[in-house]
Write a protein that holds these residues in place. Sequence first.
Motif, PDB file in Angstrom:
ATOM      1  N   LYS A   1      43.521  12.736  47.664  1.00 16.33           N
ATOM      2  CA  LYS A   1      42.823  12.703  48.958  1.00 16.33           C
ATOM      3  C   LYS A   1      43.612  13.430  50.038  1.00 16.33           C
ATOM      4  O   LYS A   1      43.072  14.242  50.782  1.00 16.33           O
ATOM      5  CB  LYS A   1      42.615  11.245  49.423  1.00 16.33           C
ATOM      6  CG  LYS A   1      41.735  10.426  48.512  1.00 16.33           C
ATOM      7  CD  LYS A   1      41.607   8.998  48.994  1.00 16.33           C
ATOM      8  CE  LYS A   1      42.841   8.150  48.822  1.00 16.33           C
ATOM      9  NZ  LYS A   1      43.275   7.952  47.432  1.00 16.33           N
ATOM     10  N   THR A   2      44.917  13.107  50.129  1.00 19.34           N
ATOM     11  CA  THR A   2      45.720  13.739  51.183  1.00 19.34           C
ATOM     12  C   THR A   2      45.842  15.236  50.913  1.00 19.34           C
ATOM     13  O   THR A   2      45.757  16.052  51.840  1.00 19.34           O
ATOM     14  CB  THR A   2      47.120  13.096  51.263  1.00 19.34           C
ATOM     15  OG1 THR A   2      46.954  11.701  51.506  1.00 19.34           O
ATOM     16  CG2 THR A   2      47.950  13.695  52.376  1.00 19.34           C
TER      17      THR A   2
ATOM     18  N   ASN B   1      49.305   9.863  55.787  1.00 19.20           N
ATOM     19  CA  ASN B   1      48.422   9.130  54.876  1.00 19.20           C
ATOM     20  C   ASN B   1      47.774   7.948  55.593  1.00 19.20           C
ATOM     21  O   ASN B   1      47.521   6.920  54.984  1.00 19.20           O
ATOM     22  CB  ASN B   1      49.277   8.642  53.689  1.00 19.20           C
ATOM     23  CG  ASN B   1      48.428   8.243  52.514  1.00 19.20           C
ATOM     24  OD1 ASN B   1      47.417   8.871  52.234  1.00 19.20           O
ATOM     25  ND2 ASN B   1      48.811   7.181  51.836  1.00 19.20           N
TER      26      ASN B   1
ATOM     27  N   ASN C   1      45.159   6.148  56.149  1.00 18.96           N
ATOM     28  CA  ASN C   1      43.805   6.190  55.591  1.00 18.96           C
ATOM     29  C   ASN C   1      43.164   4.820  55.413  1.00 18.96           C
ATOM     30  O   ASN C   1      42.098   4.711  54.833  1.00 18.96           O
ATOM     31  CB  ASN C   1      43.832   6.931  54.250  1.00 18.96           C
ATOM     32  CG  ASN C   1      44.625   6.198  53.174  1.00 18.96           C
ATOM     33  OD1 ASN C   1      45.021   5.053  53.352  1.00 18.96           O
ATOM     34  ND2 ASN C   1      44.841   6.851  52.052  1.00 18.96           N
TER      35      ASN C   1
ATOM     36  N   GLU D   1      40.782  11.219  55.740  1.00 23.37           N
ATOM     37  CA  GLU D   1      40.894  10.634  54.403  1.00 23.37           C
ATOM     38  C   GLU D   1      40.662   9.124  54.467  1.00 23.37           C
ATOM     39  O   GLU D   1      41.142   8.467  55.390  1.00 23.37           O
ATOM     40  CB  GLU D   1      42.319  10.938  53.909  1.00 23.37           C
ATOM     41  CG  GLU D   1      42.850  10.016  52.877  1.00 23.37           C
ATOM     42  CD  GLU D   1      44.322  10.306  52.529  1.00 23.37           C
ATOM     43  OE1 GLU D   1      44.936  11.237  53.112  1.00 23.37           O
ATOM     44  OE2 GLU D   1      44.849   9.594  51.673  1.00 23.37           O
TER      45      GLU D   1
HETATM   46 MG    MG Z   1      46.654   9.786  50.652  1.00 22.79          MG
END
Ligand code: MG
Length: 457
Positions: free
Chosen positions: A118-119, A141, A143, A165
């Motif tokens: 995702k990142t 991150n 998220n 994200e």
């Molecule tokens: Mg991530």
Amino acid sequence: MKLSLRDVVLCLNGEAYSGPDADRELLRVCTDSRAVAPGDLFFCLRGERFDAHDFAQTVAQAGAACIVAARELPGLPCPVVVVDDTQKALGRLARCWRDRFGAREGTRVVAVTGTAGKTTLKELLAQTLGGVLRVAKNHKNFNNQIGLPLSILSADGTEDAWVMELGISQPGDMDELGPIIAPDLAVVLNIGPAHLQGLGDLSGVARAKASLLRHLAPGGRGLCCMDYPELWTEAQALLPDVEGFSTKNSFAKYYARFEETLSEGGGLYEVIMDGQAFWAELPACGAHFAENAAAVVGACHMLGLDAERIASGLAGANLPDQRFCCAESGCWRVVDDTYNANPLSMRRSIEAARLLAGKERLVLVLGDMKELGPGAMEAHRELGAAIAAAAPDSVFFQGEYAQAVAQGAPGVAVTRVDAPGQVLEALAGLSGGGTILVKGSRSCRMEEHAKALLAGL
Ligand code: MG
Ligand code: ATP
């Protein structure tokens, strides 16, 4: 930030506030009592170890313009907005920001989710769009139910696109995160067996990730990987006109395929975008980065970018730290993929490292994959099989599952290590170099190994 105290009270409690400082503009939203600056709006969150309500006095003295709390806090020198649940209130404020203040007419709000990458995808997409548009994205991150609202609230509303994200670990998480962002474009990258303690099995993961598509803004669109049957079926059931991307099916609307490695860990990819074929270079090599490439291509095309812009954006992008980042040290290439690991990313990173090493020496320095619930032993035995398939020259393993890994990899010598120096010692006696992949779950802190290797080889 252009939020006044009046806006905040209206948004959080639905009340018209006309008390002191009603029009004072709040400078920033903050949840860390140590980082409060004058003019901040502070949310008292309760964590496992601390309850920020206990620090309200200090926060007010540090100059907070307003405090959001779950109980009355008498005697403070700044206004206190009382809500039922401060974490949920933070999410509500982010949604207000998204709807009324942040996402101005024409801003495209993009949400990205998936099991692994995702990142990486958020960064590649944000940087590619960034060649043409002004873009906001999550910090690092950030998220989850706290990080996502903070990321949204730190966008200043002048951007053309937001790329955020969303990370989940429990079945209900997406139904909390989705409504906070209500994306115009939702991208589901992949699924794999991760967070099984919360999500159960792969079907549970597919259901939870695809459920982002339930939370689109009116007129919002979806983009999903077609290569995972459970995920694709789920996505189509939720959103019949969801667009698909693939690394396997060249008839997909968006397709990418890894062609070959380039110098310094880069890779060349064949792309087909809505019938138009072109080559794209990425700062990463390996079949799994084709998935990220196809997702970036699909999302950018849906947002109106042409092939030339997409290819030049991808070529100039940088990978986030600790995500398959290659560095040279003496005659060794160290691949730092230490940010995190689950069965999907572990298997794919090992395959990619094998590809990168070619016929040269391959060394794997791996750590446990955490949060796998009752299937953990089996997952580590399967990891052993993936290791054996890559035929590495040496394997070092740190963590409680070393034995399970060794069981799954008969014929491969798996050396158990506890400290970074041990790998260095073992490699120091070898002549020539090779490729070393370092990877494990976040809590294994495998970056210590990568650092020691880069400093000592
Ligand atoms: Mg991530
Ligand atoms: P987290 O859940 O911790 O936020 P994430 O989904 O954001 O993780 P990244 O931090 O981007 O994922 O990457 C985690 C690991 O997955 C890294 O080792 C990265 O190289 C690897 N990875 C990146 N893209 C993919 C992909 N498409 N498939 C599998 N692994 C990937």
